[in-house]
Design a protein around this motif. Sequence first.
Motif, PDB file in Angstrom:
ATOM      1  N   GLY A 130       0.934  -1.716   9.936  1.00  0.00           N
ATOM      2  CA  GLY A 130       1.050  -2.795   8.966  1.00  0.00           C
ATOM      3  C   GLY A 130       2.359  -3.556   9.088  1.00  0.00           C
ATOM      4  N   MET A 131       3.231  -3.151  10.003  1.00  0.00           N
ATOM      5  CA  MET A 131       4.484  -3.886  10.220  1.00  0.00           C
ATOM      6  C   MET A 131       4.204  -5.126  11.060  1.00  0.00           C
ATOM      7  N   ASN A 132       4.852  -6.205  10.692  1.00  0.00           N
ATOM      8  CA  ASN A 132       4.734  -7.430  11.462  1.00  0.00           C
ATOM      9  C   ASN A 132       5.597  -7.371  12.711  1.00  0.00           C
ATOM     10  N   HIS A 133       5.511  -8.432  13.506  1.00  0.00           N
ATOM     11  CA  HIS A 133       6.269  -8.502  14.754  1.00  0.00           C
ATOM     12  C   HIS A 133       7.658  -9.069  14.459  1.00  0.00           C
ATOM     13  N   PRO A 192      11.783  -2.585   0.303  1.00  0.00           N
ATOM     14  CA  PRO A 192      12.074  -3.566  -0.745  1.00  0.00           C
ATOM     15  C   PRO A 192      13.363  -3.211  -1.486  1.00  0.00           C
ATOM     16  N   GLY A 193      14.177  -4.232  -1.729  1.00  0.00           N
ATOM     17  CA  GLY A 193      15.462  -4.019  -2.368  1.00  0.00           C
ATOM     18  C   GLY A 193      16.597  -3.876  -1.383  1.00  0.00           C
ATOM     19  N   TYR A 229       0.858  -1.195   0.000  1.00  0.00           N
ATOM     20  CA  TYR A 229       0.000   0.000   0.000  1.00  0.00           C
ATOM     21  C   TYR A 229       0.890   1.240   0.000  1.00  0.00           C
ATOM     22  N   PRO A 230       1.653   1.439  -1.076  1.00  0.00           N
ATOM     23  CA  PRO A 230       2.646   2.515  -1.095  1.00  0.00           C
ATOM     24  C   PRO A 230       2.057   3.925  -1.056  1.00  0.00           C
ATOM     25  N   GLN A 231       0.776   4.068  -1.371  1.00  0.00           N
ATOM     26  CA  GLN A 231       0.164   5.403  -1.362  1.00  0.00           C
ATOM     27  C   GLN A 231      -0.314   5.808   0.030  1.00  0.00           C
ATOM     28  N   LYS A 234      -3.702  -2.570   5.182  1.00  0.00           N
ATOM     29  CA  LYS A 234      -3.433  -1.175   4.876  1.00  0.00           C
ATOM     30  C   LYS A 234      -3.160  -0.411   6.169  1.00  0.00           C
ATOM     31  N   PRO A 235      -2.121   0.412   6.202  1.00  0.00           N
ATOM     32  CA  PRO A 235      -1.831   1.185   7.416  1.00  0.00           C
ATOM     33  C   PRO A 235      -3.040   1.981   7.886  1.00  0.00           C
ATOM     34  N   GLY A 236      -3.291   1.885   9.198  1.00  0.00           N
ATOM     35  CA  GLY A 236      -4.381   2.648   9.800  1.00  0.00           C
ATOM     36  C   GLY A 236      -5.714   1.943   9.810  1.00  0.00           C
ATOM     37  N   THR A 237      -5.781   0.706   9.280  1.00  0.00           N
ATOM     38  CA  THR A 237      -7.087   0.041   9.182  1.00  0.00           C
ATOM     39  C   THR A 237      -7.255  -1.125  10.145  1.00  0.00           C
TER      40      THR A 237
END
Length: 443
Positions: free
Chosen positions: A249-252, A301-302, A233-235, A315-318
């Motif tokens: 949205g970050m995992n543990h 990524p990369g 969800y880069p936007q 998605k972040p915030g959801t």
Amino acid sequence: LYLTRPLGAQHLEFLILGTLTPISWVLAALYAFRIRWSYLLGIFIAIVLLGGAIKAIFDNTLFLSFSLFNLFSILFYVIIVVEGVFSYRAFRQCAPQPWWHTVMGIVSSLLVASGLVWLLSSNESAISELNAHWVLGRLQGELSQLQSLDEKIAYLVEEGNLPSAVVGIVVDDELLWSGVYGEGTQLDTAYNVGSIAKPVTATAVLQLYDRGLIDLDEDISSYLPFEVRHPLYPQAPITPKMLLSHQSGMNHYTPTYFAYHMGDEILYWEEAHRGRTIYGTVEQIESRPPIGEFLEEYLIPGGSLYTPQAWADMKPGTNYQYSTVGYDLLGYMVEQVTGQSYTEYLQQNVFSPLQMNKTRQLAADSPAEMALPYSRVYSVLGRSNVELPRYGSERVGGGGLSSTLTDLSQFLSAHMNEGAVGDVQILEPQTTALMHAPAARTT
């Protein structure tokens, strides 16, 4: 014994006990009628259980301590061996039967076992709740016979098989009562406080919010030397508020993250004593980069240390996804905004003002009054508390602090009293209320 003690039963034990119990009753009836194929089934069960035990011994160094619980575990495997031997003798003595009797009997039994496993797996949460209900019922009955709070806590420490504990009650801004349990433990014994570091980090972030240095709804990238975006969800910008409430949205944990933040001592211990490197190896991150460089390489990524498992599919915030990595990112943001190290900032703005004189970054050279860390090991012959080496940590924000009861009571007092202890105000009252307000949303 498994279902009524505080140690409780684990997922695999629910399946084993829940499957074996009814099958054992069926086998008992079949054995009584001298059904020849039932002895084959009994032998098969014995081989599977012993095979699992042998695998567990090879997978983990054998840890064993003396307890009634562990003695019953040993007795269980003795019974399995005896059952297998006598089943084989009975099978040899019985008259042969048509082969299809054996096939139908064993296939039917395996189908029943599969159905039981499916039923237990589908209702594991309900079984866990029942397990907890039985445990609490037993404990409450025992605790009702004890008079003082000190006796009750001592009982729980013993029943829970805890090496030590230091317990306190804070009223207003005073440590009103304290109790010390465990050999060699003192009131000022320091412990690895784990994720209690997270509310400390949140306090530091909200201090910067009080000073107008950060906006909780701003893109976190505005305060970092690199841009952080969820790859799926880069936007969607990730904000400090999302990180604080575990909605980024970050995992543990991932093996890469564990290998980075844990000290070499514990990684080598894991490999030497448990024969495993499932949490990553020291060689994976042979020379640990600074925390900022690691987070950039790990989350983007990369990057040389990037792993897709670092991000959850949300998605972040959801939604809510607990993440220590997110709090490490907040700790690094504190460093970037203030120009100080995370440790220096906390010392000047949290620990010193609150007279938390024995709270510090967790290090391998921890002081003598530092409690030894232990790990609860669930091995083939029972459960043991195994002493670990003292170890350091590369975390900033998500963990890696040691503290004492008296120090933490000061921190708690500040949060119980609108950000203040006596004349010391570490957070504004309205900011303290904001920090305590429920924030996580789920969809």
